[in-house]
Design an enzyme around this catalytic site. Structure first.
Site, PDB file in Angstrom:
ATOM      1  N   HIS A 144      62.329  49.966  30.231  1.00 33.82           N
ATOM      2  CA  HIS A 144      60.953  49.975  29.715  1.00 33.82           C
ATOM      3  C   HIS A 144      60.931  50.090  28.185  1.00 33.82           C
ATOM      4  O   HIS A 144      60.087  50.790  27.632  1.00 33.82           O
ATOM      5  CB  HIS A 144      60.158  51.145  30.317  1.00 33.82           C
ATOM      6  CG  HIS A 144      59.653  50.880  31.712  1.00 33.82           C
ATOM      7  ND1 HIS A 144      58.578  50.061  31.972  1.00 33.82           N
ATOM      8  CD2 HIS A 144      60.082  51.340  32.917  1.00 33.82           C
ATOM      9  CE1 HIS A 144      58.366  50.034  33.291  1.00 33.82           C
ATOM     10  NE2 HIS A 144      59.272  50.780  33.886  1.00 33.82           N
ATOM     11  N   ASP A 170      56.596  52.733  25.886  1.00 31.79           N
ATOM     12  CA  ASP A 170      56.846  51.817  26.998  1.00 31.79           C
ATOM     13  C   ASP A 170      56.790  50.412  26.418  1.00 31.79           C
ATOM     14  O   ASP A 170      56.412  50.237  25.256  1.00 31.79           O
ATOM     15  CB  ASP A 170      55.804  52.001  28.118  1.00 31.79           C
ATOM     16  CG  ASP A 170      56.365  51.644  29.495  1.00 31.79           C
ATOM     17  OD1 ASP A 170      56.858  50.513  29.666  1.00 31.79           O
ATOM     18  OD2 ASP A 170      56.314  52.500  30.390  1.00 31.79           O
ATOM     19  N   GLU A 203      63.261  52.493  36.506  1.00 30.63           N
ATOM     20  CA  GLU A 203      63.148  51.040  36.585  1.00 30.63           C
ATOM     21  C   GLU A 203      63.934  50.264  35.532  1.00 30.63           C
ATOM     22  O   GLU A 203      63.494  49.209  35.093  1.00 30.63           O
ATOM     23  CB  GLU A 203      61.659  50.628  36.522  1.00 30.63           C
ATOM     24  CG  GLU A 203      60.857  51.185  37.675  1.00 30.63           C
ATOM     25  CD  GLU A 203      59.391  50.743  37.664  1.00 30.63           C
ATOM     26  OE1 GLU A 203      58.939  50.253  38.713  1.00 30.63           O
ATOM     27  OE2 GLU A 203      58.711  50.886  36.628  1.00 30.63           O
TER      28      GLU A 203
HETATM   29  C1  ACM Z   1      57.011  54.850  37.402  1.00 31.39           C
HETATM   30  O1  ACM Z   1      55.939  54.766  37.993  1.00 31.39           O
HETATM   31  N1  ACM Z   1      57.673  53.768  37.027  1.00 31.39           N
HETATM   32  C2  ACM Z   1      57.614  56.141  37.102  1.00 31.39           C
END
Ligand code: ACM
Length: 679
Positions: free
Chosen positions: A262, A185, A318
């Site tokens: 991410h 991430d 996201e």
């Molecule tokens: C998440 O909580 N962005 C999967």
């Protein structure tokens, strides 16, 4: 405490002994008497060879680490028997556990079933009301779901492999069987990839230990040799060790490699994979660039060699997608592939990665955003933004795993957030987790079968120590385990709560750091029962609209007598954006008024702020309003804990109409209130 040898505690109804087992088995039939472990108790198993060795290693140091007998005896024996498959064992994880006054027998057609039978017996012995005395019973046990998961984010805060293995032990004892390891991430890359050394020479390190400080300090990475370097990663040898440790406990480790969003940490060290081709600009991979696919496939190739899991999680959540709109390479890709928009561009990447995984005999798992732009043909969806993603996936014939934030996100506080350690916000107490049913009523019988199971997620932005991570996991993970294992009709909140109190003490004795459930404060007190006041049920005119995202009870939300709880997400708090709140309440007749007030909250993480100031006015005719007061906010935006403030007035006035105006500071974010209380 035992008064007599063989004494057993009975439940309140006096009907049956107390069973301290989590998760509650699918079937328990009580018998007379009990089995007492003694010096004479022997272990018998018909397992042979490696299977036998395997089991005995796992029993080392436990209450079942007993002298063995080569022949099954009639008395004082605990037998672990691999048996022929039969209807008594509906799944590969099913087992039976029989306790008589002379013997305990665990039987299953698989090693996994036997392992779960052993886990049950170990709990029964460890948590026996009378030490070493197990009440006579017949357990026949089968999990409700095949997928019973726990997720751990080791990017925001790196955790040692020893910590991970300790949690695998706990997972196993509560019969959880999938460990979703969030290895990559923006806050740090955590897995050695031999072909791309910068991922672990640089992208795994940052000059701040805490995620929050790092975030505030500009989210930069540093060399592993920097004296300030904090973070870390797992070598491929570490990974193999953890995977083997999990496998021995019948847990599959599912790695997550995030894409296309991410991914700031990758793009900082391999900026050519971003649209800007510069570090610290984009968080999404450039999908127009073929090198992105080379990189991702190279990484996944090394990952697949380490993880035997059928599922590989590719994130998918996201992505900002902004950079793609103006990137020449992305635009060229969209044109060449006839993609209508950036959602379809993302979907193009997910499809290609799915083909790659399938070619290698693996299956793609991703967060529910992977449905945007069209879901890849064989993908499984992990539904986190509520249940909608899982429902849509099942309706289109895809498998789904439920992890909705309101029940399964353990980064939310589990008790009064104003006195709990700092968290990302929200309120997910044990009872809420326990109440979750992962199978939505709205699905057909066939669609319901596509819900593989349920998972708890531990994101760690605010969880900087191993102790705090355990505190957030336990005992909520036990509730999740029961949601995942126990048939609905066998669930009971009061009984689970009682067992969880016992389990918390047990966890402490085993060296974990659970939340002390016995000191739980619970939900915000004012929200527990309706309040009576002059405005209840009266018409409200909205001079500014509430946010459609947070309508609470709609036009009556502010006068329905229902006060909000600890979180603005509980559908009691009404949200307003930059233009603030401006409402007029009509009391129906001129009325003597002594107080007018509303509560507001601040929680800086999700950008929820106090009003900058509040003005209250009253009127007798609804045309001419006289100012009553102005209340200025004196709470700084820097205050970073959840806090509630009342903005109100006390005095004497006669009025029919009350206008309450809450101004924002126009710097963005939400303001929330639950009720305008007039007395
Ligand atoms: C998440 O909580 N962005 C999967």
């Amino acid at each position: 405490m035992a008064l007599l040898f063989g004494f057993l505690a009975w439940d309140a109804s006096g009907q049956k002994p107390v069973l301290n087992l989590i998760p509650q088995p699918s079937q328990v039939d009580w018998r007379q008497g009990s089995f007492s472990l003694s010096q004479k108790t022997r272990l018998y198993t018909n397992l042979t060879g490696e299977q036998r060795e395997h089991l005995l290693v796992l029993l080392k140091g436990s209450a079942l680490d007993l002298p063995q007998t080569k022949k099954e005896r009639k008395e004082q024996t605990i037998s672990l028997l691999l048996v022929k498959p039969s209807d008594a064992y509906p799944t590969e994880e099913s087992y039976t556990l029989s306790v008589t006054t002379s013997k305990i027998t665990i039987a299953a057609p698989t090693e996994t079933g036997l392992f779960y039978g052993v886990q049950s017996l170990l709990q029964l012995i460890r948590l026996a009301e009378t030490p070493s005395v197990v009440p006579a019973m017949e357990i026949s046990d089968t999990p409700r779901f095949a997928y019973r998961g726990m997720h751990l984010d080791v990017s925001r805060h790196f955790r040692s492999k020893e910590f991970v293995m300790k949690q695998l032990d706990a997972m196993a004892s509560y019969k959880l069987n999938r460990f979703h390891w969030h290895l990559t991430d923006g806050a740090g890359w955590r897995i050695e990839i031999k072909k791309y050394p910068l991922l672990t020479d640089v992208a795994a390190w940052r000059p701040y230990e805490s995620w929050k400080e790092w975030w505030k300090g500009g989210s930069k990475y540093c060399s592993k040799d920097d004296p300030k370097a904090q973070g870390g990663y797992y070598t491929q040898e570490d990974i193999k060790e953890v995977v083997a440790y999990a496998a021995a406990r019948h847990i599959t480790v599912i790695p997550e490699i995030e894409m296309p969003g991410h991914s700031e940490e990758v793009l900082a060290v391999y900026p050519e994979l971003s649209c800007a081709e510069k570090p610290y600009v984009n968080s999404d991979f450039c999908i127009g660039n073929e090198q992105t696919f080379t990189f991702l496939q190279d990484v996944l190739t090394e990952v697949m060699a380490l993880f035997p899991s059928e599922y590989i999680h590719i994130g998918g959540d996201e992505a900002g997608k902004g950079g793609w709109k103006t990137c020449p390479k992305c635009k060229a890709r969209m044109e060449a592939e006839k993609l209508q928009n950036v959602d379809e561009l993302q979907s193009y990447l997910i499809h290609r990665i799915e083909v790659f995984l399938n070619t290698n005999g693996r299956k793609l798992l991703g967060w529910d955003e992977i449905m945007e732009g069209g879901l890849a043909p064989d993908a499984t969806v992990m539904s986190w933004r509520g249940e909608g993603g899982g429902i849509a996936a099942a309706r289109s014939g895809h498998r789904a795993i439920m992890t909705p934030g309101g029940y399964c996100y353990f980064d939310h506080s589990q008790d009064d957030p104003t006195s709990e350690p700092e968290s990302i916000g929200g309120y997910v107490p044990l009872k809420k987790v326990y109440s979750y049913n992962p199978v939505p009523d709205s699905l057909t019988t066939e669609q319901k079968k596509l819900i593989l199971g349920v998972q708890a997620n531990l994101w760690t932005e605010y969880i900087g120590t191993p102790e705090y991570a355990e505190y957030m996991l336990y005992p909520r993970l036990l509730a999740l385990a029961e949601v995942a294992w126990t048939p609905l009709e066998q669930k009971s909140w009061p009984d689970f709560h009682r067992r969880a109190l016992v389990a918390v003490e047990d966890l402490k004795e085993r060296g974990y750091h659970p939340f002390d459930l016995s000191k739980e404060k619970g939900e915000r007190a004012v929200s527990l029962q309706p309040v009576e006041h002059l405005a209840v049920g009266k018409p409200v005119t909205y001079n500014t609209p509430f946010s459609p995202q947070y309508p609470a009870g709609g036009n009556q939300a502010l006068v329905n007598g229902l006060r909000g709880g600890w979180t603005y997400g509980d559908q009691r708090w009404q949200g307003f954006l930059e233009q603030g709140m401006d409402v007029t309440i009509d009391l129906g007749a001129v009325t003597p008024i002594h107080s007018i007030s509303a509560d507001w909250m601040q929680i800086s993480g999700p950008w929820v702020w106090m009003p900058e100031y509040v003005e209250i006015e009253t009127s007798e005719d609804g045309k001419t309003f006289a100012p009553l007061c102005r209340i200025d906010n004196d709470l700084s935006r820097e205050y970073d804990r959840l806090i509630f403030r009342e903005f109100g007035w006390k005095g004497e006035v006669n009025a029919r109409y009350v206008r309450y105006v809450a101004h924002t500071d126009k710097k963005g974010g939400f303001i929330f209130t639950d009720e305008i209380v007039i007395r």
